[in-house]
Scaffold this active site. Structure first.
Site, PDB file in Angstrom:
ATOM      1  CB  SER A  77      -3.656   4.173  -4.791  1.00 14.24           C
ATOM      2  OG  SER A  77      -2.610   3.886  -3.861  1.00 14.24           O
ATOM      3  CB  SER A  78      -2.052  -0.524  -7.260  1.00  8.43           C
ATOM      4  OG  SER A  78      -0.751  -0.179  -7.687  1.00  8.43           O
ATOM      5  CB  SER A  79      -0.771  -3.541  -2.960  1.00 10.31           C
ATOM      6  OG  SER A  79       0.274  -4.262  -2.327  1.00 10.31           O
ATOM      7  CD1 TRP A  90      -3.274  -8.190  -4.636  1.00 10.02           C
ATOM      8  CD2 TRP A  90      -4.845  -8.378  -6.207  1.00 10.02           C
ATOM      9  NE1 TRP A  90      -3.365  -9.523  -4.959  1.00 10.02           N
ATOM     10  CE2 TRP A  90      -4.329  -9.665  -5.929  1.00 10.02           C
ATOM     11  CE3 TRP A  90      -5.840  -8.244  -7.179  1.00 10.02           C
ATOM     12  CZ2 TRP A  90      -4.787 -10.814  -6.579  1.00 10.02           C
ATOM     13  CZ3 TRP A  90      -6.295  -9.386  -7.832  1.00 10.02           C
ATOM     14  CH2 TRP A  90      -5.775 -10.649  -7.534  1.00 10.02           C
TER      15      TRP A  90
END
Length: 412
Positions: free
Chosen positions: A102-104, A79
């Site tokens: 940026s992400s998870s 995500w």
């Protein structure tokens, strides 16, 4: 409708990862079951194609739809949490476009890397790229918060991650800074793991790792979203590290090594060629993962761009640092390639990919690599033997592909 239960969802995620063969040990399963991912994903973006074909990013949070938010958090999905270096879902108003910064990362990738670290109780770990802090929390659960150090280059991302870690009870060592420098203050480490893609593994990481320790990082193109491999290296007593690519993986590039996408009149930039010839190797070959990886070994730093003009497609390769280019256009069953600059980009790529094809197209896991104080070395096939005076090869030398790249400046 009953609100999804986080505990049940965590157990469900662990079951999913175990069934996929990613989650293999009881200690990491316990971490997945007990670390609440929702604390690290209070808001994020869900993407979908817009009417113009470009991705639109829709903010998701408990305020938009609590049931949907929690259910999505525990999907095995990556995500996006930040666009264009500053825009977060909690500040966005409706669907929008942007460039993910940026992400998870999907849990399967995070947990798979954790398993590959081969950690033991009491070990210390340095994580490069804190991100949301979820992967940091898993490390803290497994090794203990005092044994984990995490470095994040973006101050706002670091602040959010630190808050989430404190909320979940992990008062670990979070540092805001350039992870390419490591964190010498708490070195040496038993394990270093990077959650970003790198052109090269910094030698600083080798210096900060205990002999016998492991470095795990994604290496490959910083300008492409594919063609990267997960490198697992063991640090040796002589101050070098050696290992191999253990599989495919994909991460956002490290900020210091990210490149600016090309724009402007590409045809004008490739107007004056030093040479022109036919090539039987289609640039479409580079759409595949392994040829893309090889292309970046053969022509490090090259960016690939496809452009339409005069009812035909031109495939460009540009190396801004070396002021070189290659431009390919279809000509029947072959392609016409024009090249300019001090290096012939397509010649190098063609040679590497053709040799790989003749060797039987080995998988990316056939790539071995070493990091010394001076350079990166990659090779496929044969066995590299090094003594104090020379380096030579055993095995079928005609099938050996090898590259040596000097360490670039950190700001390159």
């Amino acid at each position: 409708m009953t609100r999804p239960d986080s505990t049940a969802l965590r157990h469900g995620l662990a079951d999913c990862l175990e069934q996929r063969g990613v989650l293999r040990t009881a200690a990491w399963r316990k971490a997945v079951q007990e670390v609440p991912r929702e604390q690290f994903l209070r808001s994020f973006f869900k993407d979908a194609p817009g009417p113009d074909g470009h991705l639109r990013y829709t903010p998701i949070s408990p305020d938009t739809d609590e049931d949907e938010w929690l259910t999505l958090v525990y999907r095995n999905e990556t995500w996006v949490t930040q666009l264009d270096g500053h825009l977060t879902a909690d500040t966005a108003d409706g669907p929008l476009t942007g460039f993910p910064t940026s992400s998870s990362t999907m849990p399967a990738t995070v947990v798979g890397m954790n398993e590959a670290l081969d950690v033991e109780d009491g070990m210390t770990a340095l994580e490069i790229g804190t991100g949301t802090g979820y992967s940091t929390a898993l490390l803290c659960h497994r090794l203990g918060e005092d044994n984990v150090t995490s470095v994040e280059v973006d101050p706002e991302v670091a602040r959010r991650a630190d808050d989430a870690l404190e909320t979940t009870g992990y008062s670990t060592w979070t540092v805001t800074g350039d992870g390419l420098l490591g964190h010498p203050r708490r070195a040496p480490y038993d394990r270093i793991v990077a959650t970003c893609a790198l052109r090269r593994i910094p030698y600083a990481w080798v210096r900060q790792t205990e002999p016998g320790g492991i470095i795990l990082a994604t290496v490959g193109p910083s300008a492409w979203s594919y063609g990267t491999g997960l490198a697992k290296l063991t640090v040796k007593d002589d101050g070098t590290a050696e290992g191999r690519i253990i599989g495919r993986t994909s991460f956002m590039p490290a900020r210091a090594q990210a490149v600016v996408p090309l724009s402007g009149d590409l045809a004008a930039r490739a107007a004056y060629a030093d040479s022109e010839r036919k090539t039987s190797l289609s640039p479409d070959t580079l759409d595949d993962w392994m040829p893309a990886f090889l292309a970046q070994l053969a022509a490090p730093g090259a960016q690939l761009v496809r452009a339409l003009g005069d009812n035909r497609e031109t495939v460009y390769l540009f190396d801004a640092r070396r002021e070189a280019f290659a431009a390919l256009t279809a000509d029947g069953d072959q392609w016409n390639v024009r090249q300019g600059g001090p290096v012939a980009l397509w010649d190098a790529i063609e040679e590497a990919v053709t040799a790989w094809q003749k060797a039987g197209e080995p998988d990316i896991t056939s790539v071995r690599m070493a990091v010394t104080p001076d350079a990166h070395a990659y090779w496929i096939g044969g066995q590299q033997i090094t003594d104090d005076r020379r380096s030579y090869w055993l095995g079928q030398k005609e099938h050996v592909l090898r590259w040596k790249h000097p360490h670039p400046p950190l700001t390159a």
